[in-house]
Structures are given as structure tokens and as C-alpha cells.
Design a protein around this motif. Structure first.
Motif, PDB file in Angstrom:
ATOM      1  N   GLN A   1     105.767  29.810  18.326  1.00 25.71           N
ATOM      2  CA  GLN A   1     107.217  29.787  18.167  1.00 25.71           C
ATOM      3  C   GLN A   1     107.655  30.697  17.011  1.00 25.71           C
ATOM      4  O   GLN A   1     108.649  31.419  17.114  1.00 25.71           O
ATOM      5  CB  GLN A   1     107.697  28.356  17.932  1.00 25.71           C
ATOM      6  CG  GLN A   1     107.574  27.459  19.151  1.00 25.71           C
ATOM      7  CD  GLN A   1     108.047  26.049  18.879  1.00 25.71           C
ATOM      8  OE1 GLN A   1     108.251  25.657  17.726  1.00 25.71           O
ATOM      9  NE2 GLN A   1     108.220  25.260  19.933  1.00 25.71           N
ATOM     10  N   TRP A   2     106.907  30.630  15.912  1.00 23.08           N
ATOM     11  CA  TRP A   2     107.253  31.486  14.756  1.00 23.08           C
ATOM     12  C   TRP A   2     107.146  32.965  15.115  1.00 23.08           C
ATOM     13  O   TRP A   2     108.016  33.755  14.781  1.00 23.08           O
ATOM     14  CB  TRP A   2     106.315  31.175  13.596  1.00 23.08           C
ATOM     15  CG  TRP A   2     106.475  32.134  12.447  1.00 23.08           C
ATOM     16  CD1 TRP A   2     107.404  32.090  11.457  1.00 23.08           C
ATOM     17  CD2 TRP A   2     105.689  33.301  12.200  1.00 23.08           C
ATOM     18  NE1 TRP A   2     107.263  33.137  10.580  1.00 23.08           N
ATOM     19  CE2 TRP A   2     106.198  33.914  11.029  1.00 23.08           C
ATOM     20  CE3 TRP A   2     104.611  33.898  12.837  1.00 23.08           C
ATOM     21  CZ2 TRP A   2     105.662  35.077  10.495  1.00 23.08           C
ATOM     22  CZ3 TRP A   2     104.085  35.071  12.311  1.00 23.08           C
ATOM     23  CH2 TRP A   2     104.602  35.645  11.143  1.00 23.08           C
TER      24      TRP A   2
ATOM     25  N   PRO B   1     109.017  34.067   3.546  1.00 22.83           N
ATOM     26  CA  PRO B   1     109.910  33.437   4.520  1.00 22.83           C
ATOM     27  C   PRO B   1     111.338  33.316   4.002  1.00 22.83           C
ATOM     28  O   PRO B   1     111.575  33.003   2.840  1.00 22.83           O
ATOM     29  CB  PRO B   1     109.273  32.063   4.730  1.00 22.83           C
ATOM     30  CG  PRO B   1     108.506  31.802   3.478  1.00 22.83           C
ATOM     31  CD  PRO B   1     108.023  33.134   3.006  1.00 22.83           C
TER      32      PRO B   1
ATOM     33  N   GLU C   1     113.914  38.438  15.794  1.00 25.23           N
ATOM     34  CA  GLU C   1     114.696  38.855  14.634  1.00 25.23           C
ATOM     35  C   GLU C   1     114.435  40.316  14.291  1.00 25.23           C
ATOM     36  O   GLU C   1     115.350  41.046  13.861  1.00 25.23           O
ATOM     37  CB  GLU C   1     114.355  37.964  13.440  1.00 25.23           C
ATOM     38  CG  GLU C   1     114.828  36.522  13.614  1.00 25.23           C
ATOM     39  CD  GLU C   1     114.279  35.602  12.533  1.00 25.23           C
ATOM     40  OE1 GLU C   1     113.524  36.108  11.678  1.00 25.23           O
ATOM     41  OE2 GLU C   1     114.582  34.395  12.554  1.00 25.23           O
TER      42      GLU C   1
ATOM     43  N   SER D   1     112.873  31.775  11.739  1.00 26.09           N
ATOM     44  CA  SER D   1     111.440  32.034  11.556  1.00 26.09           C
ATOM     45  C   SER D   1     110.978  31.569  10.178  1.00 26.09           C
ATOM     46  O   SER D   1     109.894  30.997  10.031  1.00 26.09           O
ATOM     47  CB  SER D   1     111.146  33.524  11.734  1.00 26.09           C
ATOM     48  OG  SER D   1     111.866  34.296  10.759  1.00 26.09           O
TER      49      SER D   1
ATOM     50  N   ARG E   1     116.772  31.961   7.902  1.00 22.19           N
ATOM     51  CA  ARG E   1     116.442  32.377   9.253  1.00 22.19           C
ATOM     52  C   ARG E   1     115.545  31.324   9.920  1.00 22.19           C
ATOM     53  O   ARG E   1     114.823  30.586   9.245  1.00 22.19           O
ATOM     54  CB  ARG E   1     115.747  33.735   9.260  1.00 22.19           C
ATOM     55  CG  ARG E   1     116.646  34.857   8.752  1.00 22.19           C
ATOM     56  CD  ARG E   1     115.940  36.201   8.854  1.00 22.19           C
ATOM     57  NE  ARG E   1     116.811  37.278   8.423  1.00 22.19           N
ATOM     58  CZ  ARG E   1     117.694  37.903   9.203  1.00 22.19           C
ATOM     59  NH1 ARG E   1     117.814  37.531  10.480  1.00 22.19           N
ATOM     60  NH2 ARG E   1     118.457  38.875   8.729  1.00 22.19           N
TER      61      ARG E   1
ATOM     62  N   SER F   1     107.391  34.303  18.047  1.00 20.24           N
ATOM     63  CA  SER F   1     108.459  34.659  18.988  1.00 20.24           C
ATOM     64  C   SER F   1     109.786  34.829  18.265  1.00 20.24           C
ATOM     65  O   SER F   1     110.532  35.795  18.523  1.00 20.24           O
ATOM     66  CB  SER F   1     108.580  33.564  20.055  1.00 20.24           C
ATOM     67  OG  SER F   1     109.644  33.842  20.939  1.00 20.24           O
ATOM     68  N   LEU F   2     110.097  33.909  17.317  1.00 22.05           N
ATOM     69  CA  LEU F   2     111.342  34.027  16.558  1.00 22.05           C
ATOM     70  C   LEU F   2     111.341  35.273  15.675  1.00 22.05           C
ATOM     71  O   LEU F   2     112.362  35.974  15.573  1.00 22.05           O
ATOM     72  CB  LEU F   2     111.533  32.773  15.697  1.00 22.05           C
ATOM     73  CG  LEU F   2     111.870  31.490  16.451  1.00 22.05           C
ATOM     74  CD1 LEU F   2     111.856  30.294  15.498  1.00 22.05           C
ATOM     75  CD2 LEU F   2     113.246  31.607  17.125  1.00 22.05           C
ATOM     76  N   LEU F   3     110.199  35.557  15.029  1.00 16.95           N
ATOM     77  CA  LEU F   3     110.118  36.733  14.162  1.00 16.95           C
ATOM     78  C   LEU F   3     110.291  38.011  14.965  1.00 16.95           C
ATOM     79  O   LEU F   3     111.007  38.940  14.538  1.00 16.95           O
ATOM     80  CB  LEU F   3     108.773  36.742  13.430  1.00 16.95           C
ATOM     81  CG  LEU F   3     108.539  37.932  12.485  1.00 16.95           C
ATOM     82  CD1 LEU F   3     109.569  37.916  11.346  1.00 16.95           C
ATOM     83  CD2 LEU F   3     107.116  37.916  11.926  1.00 16.95           C
TER      84      LEU F   3
END
Length: 256
Positions: free
Chosen positions: A105-106, A128, A113, A134, A132, A108-110
Motif C-alpha cells: 500500500q505504501w 516521511p 504521489e 504515504s 501525505r 502504491s501511494l508513493l
């Protein structure tokens, strides 16, 4: 002549009184009795042999029971330890699943972004951003997973094609529950080996008890045999068996 009195029959004649044994019969019985007699040294030695065999049988039975107890306790402990190892291994698998899901998930979010222009590709370091998604997710990584994640980011995985594909391949990724599960599994194997060893020792003592029983059997036959090679042979056989059984008994470990 008629009326002449008949002289009484003398000793040794056919009219000898009943119940009186002939000298030859008495001599034969005495000779047979002499064959059954046992020399004093042999009687004393047989007594010692029987006593040692009886004590050895009792001791072998006691030790066999003690080692059987060790076997049962070791198998029970091994079973309990293996169950605990399975529980820890299952828990470690759950932690790995959580780490994999959160990492995916991280990532994919990164990536989203980065495509939107709101974030840069990590270049050996990653700070981090709690504002955001991520960054907020990164802060929620488990404490055991973060060292592996930082070490993986230090390899510049998004720029370096030779970097490990995931942080799970890093040596820094260590799960305490998995290590404990492996330790408990090894301990269970050691306990099982101890149980098998105790079982073998118990069997050895049972075999020794059988040898002592043979000694008692040979001693009983020797005491009932008439004098001759057969009696001597049984005596020697029983004595050799006794020495062998005592030698085995001394060589075995003792459980008190």
C-alpha cells in the motif's frame, strides 16, 4: 519222622523277615545320596550368585522404570514445546502478512504521489511526510519492519536495478516470534532425542534383568543336578552370565 519239630529258618534264608533291607540296597542308596550332596564351596558360591542376581534384577527393574519416566516426560515436553513453536510460527506468519500488505500500500501511494508531482523518488533516504498518505502509512509500519525498510531504501531501489526487490530480502528483517519458533522447534527435537535415548536405556536395563533371571535359572538347575560335568557346566554358565550382566549394569548410566 512224624511229629519231629521243624527247625526255624536261619538268617539269609528265604524266610527272612519282611521290612529288613539287604546290605547291597543300603549301600546303593547311600551312594546315590552322595551324588546329590554339594561341596561347601559350591553351595556358598551359588548362594552369593543367587543373591547378586536377585539384587541385580531389582536394580535393573528400578532403573528401567526411572528411564521410562524420563522418556514419558521428555515426549510430553517435546509435544508442548512443538505446539508453542507452531503458535509462534503462525503469529510470525501473520506479522509478515501485515508487513507485506502495508508495504504494498505504501509503495502504491508513493508511486501515485510521484506521478502527481507531489513527492520525489527516494534517493537513499526517505523522510516521511505526515501530511501525505504515504508518509502517514510509513509511520505506522511495525517496529520490526522499519529497520529493514530503512536499509532497503538506502540501496536506492527505485534507481538501482541491482538493489533487492523488497525489504523482506534484507538481513535486517528479523521477526522475534519466528526466531523463538525456530528455537522452540530445535528444543523440541532435542527433547525427542532425549526421549528416544531414555527409551533405549530402559530397554537395556530390561535386557539386563532378563540376564539376571537366566542366572537364577542356571543356579536352580545347578543345585538340583547330581555331581558331574553337567553340574559344573551349568555352574560355569551361570557364573559367566552373571559377570556379563554385572558388567553391562555397571556400564549403563544411572537415574536417581
Amino acid at each position: 519222622m512224624e511229629g519231629k519239630e521243624q527247625e526255624p529258618e536261619g538268617p539269609g534264608e528265604p524266610g527272612e523277615r519282611e521290612g529288613t533291607e539287604a546290605p547291597e540296597e543300603k549301600a546303593g542308596e547311600e551312594k546315590a545320596g552322595e551324588k546329590k550332596e554339594m561341596p561347601g564351596w559350591l553351595e556358598l558360591t551359588l548362594t552369593v550368585v543367587i543373591a547378586l542376581a536377585a539384587v541385580g534384577t531389582a536394580w535393573a527393574g528400578f532403573q528401567s522404570a526411572k528411564w521410562s519416566g524420563v522418556q514419558a516426560n521428555s515426549y510430553a515436553s517435546a509435544s508442548a514445546t512443538r505446539t508453542e513453536s507452531t503458535r509462534n510460527s503462525t503469529e510470525a506468519g501473520q506479522f509478515v502478512t501485515i508487513d507485506v500488505i502495508m508495504f504494498t500500500q505504501w509503495l502504491s501511494l508513493l508511486n501515485q504521489e510521484i506521478l502527481e508531482g507531489g513527492a520525489e523518488r527516494p534517493d537513499g533516504q526517505y523522510v516521511p511526510d505526515p501530511d501525505r498518505a504515504s508518509g502517514a502509512l510509513f509511520e505506522r509500519f511495525r517496529s520490526e519492519f522499519k529497520p529493514a525498510m530503512q536499509a532497503w531504501l538506502a540501496t536506492r531501489p527505485l534507481q538501482n536495478p541491482d538493489a533487492p526487490s523488497t525489504p523482506f530480502a534484507m538481513p535486517e528483517y528479523q521477526l522475534a516470534t519466528l526466531q523463538e519458533a525456530v528455537k522452540q522447534l530445535n528444543e523440541a527435537e532435542d527433547l525427542s532425542a532425549k526421549a528416544r535415548q531414555a527409551n533405549q536405556r530402559s530397554d537395556n536395563y530390561v535386557l539386563t534383568a532378563v540376564l539376571f533371571a537366566l542366572v537364577l535359572f542356571f543356579a536352580a538347575l545347578t543345585s538340583r543336578m547330581r555331581a558331574g560335568p553337567a553340574r559344573l557346566g551349568l555352574f560355569v554358565l551361570g557364573l559367566v552370565t552373571l559377570l556379563g550382566a554385572v558388567g553391562l549394569l555397571i556400564s549403563y548410566p544411572v537415574k536417581v
